[in-house]
Motif scaffolding. Structure first.
Motif, short mmCIF file in Angstrom:
data_model
loop_
_atom_site.label_atom_id
_atom_site.label_comp_id
_atom_site.label_asym_id
_atom_site.label_seq_id
_atom_site.Cartn_x
_atom_site.Cartn_y
_atom_site.Cartn_z
N TYR A 138 3.42 18.51 2.27
CA TYR A 138 2.49 17.53 1.71
C TYR A 138 1.07 18.10 1.69
CZ TYR A 138 6.31 14.23 2.43
OH TYR A 138 7.51 13.60 2.39
N PRO A 139 0.35 17.96 0.57
CA PRO A 139 -1.05 18.43 0.50
C PRO A 139 -1.93 17.64 1.48
CG PRO A 139 -0.18 17.97 -1.69
CD PRO A 139 0.81 17.41 -0.71
N LEU A 140 -2.97 18.29 1.96
CA LEU A 140 -3.87 17.65 2.92
C LEU A 140 -4.51 16.38 2.36
CD1 LEU A 140 -5.22 17.74 5.68
CD2 LEU A 140 -7.01 19.19 4.68
N PRO A 141 -4.97 16.37 1.07
CA PRO A 141 -5.56 15.12 0.55
C PRO A 141 -4.61 13.93 0.61
CG PRO A 141 -6.12 16.95 -0.88
CD PRO A 141 -5.11 17.46 0.09
N VAL A 142 -3.33 14.19 0.34
CA VAL A 142 -2.35 13.11 0.40
C VAL A 142 -2.25 12.54 1.81
CG1 VAL A 142 0.10 12.55 0.13
CG2 VAL A 142 -1.03 14.00 -1.55
N VAL A 152 0.84 -1.21 0.00
CA VAL A 152 0.00 0.00 0.00
C VAL A 152 0.87 1.25 0.00
CG1 VAL A 152 -1.69 1.31 1.34
CG2 VAL A 152 -1.95 -1.16 1.09
N ALA A 153 1.93 1.26 0.79
CA ALA A 153 2.83 2.41 0.83
C ALA A 153 3.48 2.65 -0.53
CB ALA A 153 3.89 2.20 1.91
N LYS A 154 3.84 1.59 -1.20
CA LYS A 154 4.47 1.73 -2.52
C LYS A 154 3.48 2.28 -3.54
CE LYS A 154 7.90 1.00 -5.42
NZ LYS A 154 9.15 1.77 -5.34
N VAL A 167 -4.57 12.70 4.23
CA VAL A 167 -5.81 12.04 4.64
C VAL A 167 -5.96 10.68 3.97
CG1 VAL A 167 -8.32 12.19 4.58
CG2 VAL A 167 -6.97 14.22 5.13
N VAL A 168 -5.75 10.65 2.66
CA VAL A 168 -5.89 9.38 1.93
C VAL A 168 -4.85 8.37 2.39
CG1 VAL A 168 -5.74 8.28 -0.34
CG2 VAL A 168 -6.95 10.45 -0.08
N GLY A 169 -3.62 8.83 2.54
CA GLY A 169 -2.56 7.92 2.98
C GLY A 169 -2.82 7.36 4.36
N ALA A 170 -3.26 8.21 5.29
CA ALA A 170 -3.52 7.76 6.65
C ALA A 170 -4.68 6.78 6.69
CB ALA A 170 -3.80 8.96 7.55
N ALA A 171 -5.74 7.07 5.94
CA ALA A 171 -6.91 6.18 5.92
C ALA A 171 -6.56 4.84 5.29
CB ALA A 171 -8.06 6.85 5.15
N ALA A 172 -5.81 4.88 4.17
CA ALA A 172 -5.45 3.64 3.48
C ALA A 172 -4.56 2.76 4.35
CB ALA A 172 -4.75 3.96 2.16
#
Length: 522
Positions: free
Chosen positions: A295-299, A101-103, A301-306
């Motif tokens: 880092y943009p906020l969407p990045v 997922v991180a990749k 939020v999406v990264g943390a949730a994923a």
């Protein structure tokens, strides 16, 4: 002076938050970490930075040894297969899922760095789940498996993290070499723990003083960890090995007084260290957020949730198949050690992360790409598991009906054990009846010992326990009356404080014993 003030303030906050957790029936770890986050944003408070190396060395050894001392070695061996499936298999599987997922989220992130992130967040922390599990009368096997996993999973995760960070530094590591290194580090940690335990077995009986013996038990925990780390082998395995081996021989190595006082000392230290650990985790949030401006906020939020979702689902994806798939094969389905599906769901959901994950994240080398983002993702994943799983675990346990019914009365197995003890004591007294010196005294005592043996024989055979409860209640009432008379005597006739303390200590130990028996007798 500032360090002392900060430490006392943190201890005060821990105490207040612990009281709040008990009043609200929220998991202890959740309240502490959220309280730490709130404190981090109070203006004017000094910044508290958690040194990752110090955090692991200061907090991990005593917490691991405390868990090792509580471990039932027979149950641990009986459940070794599911424990190792979680402590090694689930850690590697979770690390692999998180790395993928991180990749996907960060295509320029090296695979080794992605695996390092997976190793950071892979090991669950049983301390985080303990505040829920201790309130629920769960089947003993679930508790054994979770406690056993917590003893071993930090070792596999930290070794994997070390190998992944090394691979980032050199560019790549051959899988065969990594496997050999993993085994060498694990075996080396075991040998260090074995050596420390053998040394402790020789030293402890020679100390002959309770404070020295208790202090030495702490020294063995830190010594095993630090020696192993200096030798570049697993400090976690060294502490666990030493702890389990000393615990198995504690009745031969430690006096009764030391065992009683050590239990109180270790309980206090475990509370303090656990509380400080989780409140310090929350205090790190402010500093982490300040370094994420690029880092943009969407990045974020999406990264943390994923990552949080992957962390929760990957553990369930590993645990549940081992409960369901073997039932497709009749030979395995007849195995009495086969895990029940409902138990597997509870074990899978009890995957809260804790201090080891955060301290390991903060230990990421500065040259790791996206280091600040990886630390932030790890922190949010820890918080997500604590809040989401921590606040719903008790509900899930009740919903699935995993709670064992509360047993009323003393269990026949315990009554049998107490009968054997009473009969052995009776045999010793009866053996002195014909003695010219002890016979008269033995005849006075033999009736009491015969009566005790008779009562436990009846309970062990499934008879009524009403007589046992009545006896214990009368003895407890008599003991309290004797204590009140002693205190009144001290006020009236000036009994020395030293003698009063000594006599009251005897009544306290006896009252504790009677209360424990009365609670078990229902």
């Amino acid at each position: 002076m500032l360090l002392l003030e900060i430490t006392l303030a943190l201890l005060g906050a821990c105490l207040g938050l612990a009281i709040l957790a008990r009043r609200t029936r929220l998991p202890y770890a959740v309240v502490l970490i959220l309280g730490g986050m709130a404190l981090a944003f109070i203006p004017g408070l000094p910044r508290v930075e958690l040194d990752p190396t110090l955090a692991l060395a200061a907090f991990l050894p005593p917490l691991l040894q405390a868990s090792a001392w509580r471990t039932d070695w027979q149950e641990f061996r009986a459940n070794l297969w599911p424990i190792m499936l979680l402590a090694v298999g689930a850690v590697f599987f979770t690390a692999a899922c998180v790395a993928v997922v991180a990749k996907l989220l960060l295509p320029d992130l090296p695979w080794a760095a992605a695996i390092a992130l997976g190793a950071i967040v892979a090991p669950p922390d049983a301390v985080a789940a303990a505040s829920v599990l201790q309130r629920m009368p769960l089947p003993r096997r679930i508790v054994t498996v979770l406690e056993g996993e917590s003893l071993m999973n930090d070792a596999s995760a930290l070794v994997l993290f070390r190998l992944a960070v090394g691979a980032v530094a050199v560019g790549s590591v051959a899988p065969g070499l990594a496997a050999v290194t993993f085994l060498a580090v694990a075996i080396g940690g075991f040998l260090v723990g074995l050596a420390v335990a053998l040394l402790a077995a020789r030293v402890l009986p020679r100390l002959e003083a309770t404070p020295l013996e208790i202090a030495f038990t702490f020294l063995t925990a830190y010594g095993a960890f630090l020696i192993a780390e200096k030798l570049h082998v697993s400090g976690v395995i060294a502490v666990v090995t030493a702890g389990i081996m000393i615990a198995q021989r504690q009745r031969a190595l430690l006096t009764a007084q030391t065992r009683i006082e050590a239990l109180a000392t270790w309980s206090f230290m475990e509370f303090v260290l656990t509380s400080l650990v989780f409140i310090l985790v929350g205090l790190q949030l402010n500093g982490i957020l300040e370094r994420l401006g690029a880092y943009p906020l969407p990045v974020l939020v999406v990264g943390a949730a994923a990552l949080s979702a992957t962390l929760i689902l990957s553990r369930l994806g590993w645990v549940i198949p081992f409960a369901y798939l073997p039932r497709l094969f009749p030979a395995l389905a007849r195995n009495e050690m086969l895990p029940r599906p409902r138990h597997a769901v509870i074990i899978g959901w009890a995957g809260m992360r804790g201090v080891v994950s955060l301290a390991t994240a903060l230990a990421l080398p500065l040259e790791i790409p996206h280091r600040d983002l990886l630390i932030f993702l790890a922190f949010v994943a820890i918080l997500a598991t604590l809040v989401v799983q921590g606040t719903t675990l008790e509900w899930l346990i009740i919903r699935l009906g995993v709670v064992e019914p509360t047993r009323r009365g003393m269990a026949p197995a315990e009554a049998t054990a107490r009968r054997l003890m009473a009969e052995a004591a009776l045999g010793e007294v009866e053996g002195r009846l014909d003695s010219p010196l002890d016979g008269v005294i033995a005849r006075d005592l033999v009736g009491e010992f015969r009566d005790i043996a008779r009562v436990f024989t009846g309970v062990a055979a499934g008879g009524t326990q009403a007589e046992l409860r009545a006896r214990l209640q009368i003895r407890l009432a008599a003991l309290r009356a004797s204590r009140e008379r002693l205190i009144r005597h001290q006020r009236e006739d000036g009994l020395s404080d030293e003698m009063l303390t000594s006599l009251l200590s005897e009544t306290d130990y006896e009252e504790l014993r009677l209360q424990q028996q009365l609670a078990q007798a229902g």
